[in-house]
Design a protein around this motif. Sequence first.
Motif, short mmCIF file in Angstrom:
data_model
loop_
_atom_site.label_atom_id
_atom_site.label_comp_id
_atom_site.label_asym_id
_atom_site.label_seq_id
_atom_site.Cartn_x
_atom_site.Cartn_y
_atom_site.Cartn_z
N GLY A 243 -0.24 -46.49 9.49
CA GLY A 243 0.75 -46.95 10.45
C GLY A 243 1.00 -48.44 10.31
N CYS A 244 1.85 -48.93 11.20
CA CYS A 244 2.22 -50.35 11.18
C CYS A 244 1.15 -51.19 11.86
N HIS A 245 1.33 -52.49 11.82
CA HIS A 245 0.32 -53.40 12.36
C HIS A 245 0.14 -53.24 13.87
N CYS A 246 1.23 -53.05 14.61
CA CYS A 246 1.12 -53.01 16.09
C CYS A 246 0.76 -51.63 16.61
N GLY A 247 0.85 -50.60 15.76
CA GLY A 247 0.47 -49.26 16.20
C GLY A 247 1.61 -48.44 16.78
N ALA A 248 2.81 -49.01 16.85
CA ALA A 248 3.96 -48.28 17.42
C ALA A 248 4.36 -47.10 16.54
N ILE A 249 4.14 -47.23 15.23
CA ILE A 249 4.51 -46.16 14.30
C ILE A 249 3.27 -45.70 13.55
N PHE B 214 10.97 -49.54 8.50
CA PHE B 214 9.96 -50.50 8.96
C PHE B 214 9.83 -50.45 10.48
N CYS B 215 8.77 -51.06 10.99
CA CYS B 215 8.57 -51.12 12.44
C CYS B 215 9.40 -52.27 13.00
N ALA B 216 10.30 -51.94 13.91
CA ALA B 216 11.17 -52.97 14.50
C ALA B 216 10.40 -53.87 15.46
N ASP B 217 9.21 -53.45 15.90
CA ASP B 217 8.42 -54.28 16.81
C ASP B 217 7.60 -55.32 16.07
N CYS B 218 6.90 -54.91 15.00
CA CYS B 218 6.00 -55.85 14.33
C CYS B 218 6.45 -56.20 12.91
N GLY B 219 7.44 -55.50 12.37
CA GLY B 219 7.99 -55.87 11.06
C GLY B 219 7.33 -55.21 9.86
ZN LIG Z 1 4.63 -52.00 14.57
#
Ligand SMILES: [Zn+2]
Length: 133
Positions: free
Chosen positions: A6-12, A70-75
């Motif tokens: 997943g992405c860095h922030c965990g949203a995805i 890509f994750c729109a929250d953390c990039g």
């Molecule tokens: Zn993210």
Amino acid sequence: MSITGGCHCGAIRYRTERQPLNHALCHCTDCRRHAGAPMVGWTMYPETAVTVTKGHPKVYESSTHGRRHFCADCGTGLFYSNAEILPGIIDVQSATYDDPDAVPAQVHIQVAERIGWMELAHELPSFERYPPQ
Ligand SMILES: [Zn+2]
Ligand SMILES: [Zn+2]
């Protein structure tokens, strides 16, 4: 075997139950600029084999047919698809795996566009953390 990531922030978050078709380290200019990194590791899967289990990646049209997800929250960059050149395929950025050692890289690709100093980057002095002050 399962692979999750997943992405860095965990949203995805995503998951697959199979080994990738291949794992390549890409040195192309598009990957470098989108990631802001000297190269990007890509693992290739049939698109039906990878499930997004949480969130909704934003899709950026990085070329005529190339799509970078890509994750729109953390990039964090996660996936690449190209319906023209790679129909039915999704590439997953291997550095976003929960266990990035799960699938070793196999080849360097697009070295025609590689940054000059990257060719010998593995010969640079290395430190467990940082160089002594
Ligand atoms: Zn993210
Ligand atoms: Zn590339």
